[in-house]
Design a protein around this motif. Structure first.
Motif, PDB file in Angstrom:
ATOM      1  N   LYS A   1      -6.114  -2.562   5.134  1.00  0.00           N
ATOM      2  CA  LYS A   1      -5.103  -1.989   4.244  1.00  0.00           C
ATOM      3  C   LYS A   1      -5.770  -1.369   3.024  1.00  0.00           C
ATOM      4  O   LYS A   1      -6.894  -1.698   2.679  1.00  0.00           O
ATOM      5  N   ARG A   2      -5.057  -0.458   2.398  1.00  0.00           N
ATOM      6  CA  ARG A   2      -5.549   0.162   1.165  1.00  0.00           C
ATOM      7  C   ARG A   2      -4.933  -0.572  -0.029  1.00  0.00           C
ATOM      8  O   ARG A   2      -3.738  -0.845  -0.045  1.00  0.00           O
ATOM      9  N   TYR A   3      -5.765  -0.849  -1.041  1.00  0.00           N
ATOM     10  CA  TYR A   3      -5.320  -1.530  -2.247  1.00  0.00           C
ATOM     11  C   TYR A   3      -5.776  -0.742  -3.474  1.00  0.00           C
ATOM     12  O   TYR A   3      -6.806  -0.071  -3.440  1.00  0.00           O
TER      13      TYR A   3
ATOM     14  N   PHE B   1      -7.028   4.270  -4.564  1.00  0.00           N
ATOM     15  CA  PHE B   1      -6.890   3.303  -3.478  1.00  0.00           C
ATOM     16  C   PHE B   1      -8.173   3.227  -2.653  1.00  0.00           C
ATOM     17  O   PHE B   1      -8.838   4.244  -2.443  1.00  0.00           O
TER      18      PHE B   1
ATOM     19  N   SER C   1       0.815  -1.226   0.000  1.00  0.00           N
ATOM     20  CA  SER C   1       0.000   0.000   0.000  1.00  0.00           C
ATOM     21  C   SER C   1       0.845   1.270   0.000  1.00  0.00           C
ATOM     22  O   SER C   1       0.525   2.241   0.678  1.00  0.00           O
TER      23      SER C   1
END
Length: 132
Positions: A70-72, A63, A48
């Motif tokens: 979490k950021r994806y 994102f 990330s």
């Protein structure tokens, strides 16, 4: 008059050449060993860092916060130009091009969220026609 004769000669020459087009989807082109196709993200490698979003010239990557906290990255395929800058910028190699290059959509919603970009979600199209 000379111009007309030259144009007629070109038309006559092209009359006997094979067509450049293919009858898609019955026939598919063979794009060689390393095409830049659909981009997938291996979440287990993603850290990330958001470098892919920063280098994208088309601003196609955004994102999103997923269930694991979490950021994806997600990609808007209406904007993506398949330049590969995001794949090159990824320090862990989580973003990858696939061999799937003939991308079609049945709606105008072309944004793919991170959970729709897994490596197993895309299959390659096999070509049977040469490019040249």
């Amino acid at each position: 008059m000379i111009t007309h004769i030259k144009l007629f000669a070109v038309a006559l020459k092209n009359l006997f050449e094979k067509p450049w087009t293919v009858r898609w989807p019955e026939e598919r082109r063979d794009y060689g060993p390393a095409p830049r196709g659909f981009i997938v993200n291996d979440k287990s490698k993603c850290i990330s860092c958001q470098l892919c979003e920063a280098v994208c010239p088309a601003k196609a990557i955004k994102f999103h916060l997923e269930e694991d906290g979490k950021r994806y990255p997600g990609i808007d395929w209406g904007r993506c130009i398949l330049c590969g800058y995001c794949v090159d910028a990824c320090p862990t190699g989580s973003l990858q091009h696939t061999a799937h290059i003939e991308i079609t959509w049945d709606s105008l919603d072309t944004y793919k969220k991170p959970k729709e970009m897994t490596p197993g979600s895309v299959a390659a199209d096999v070509g049977d026609k040469s490019l040249v």
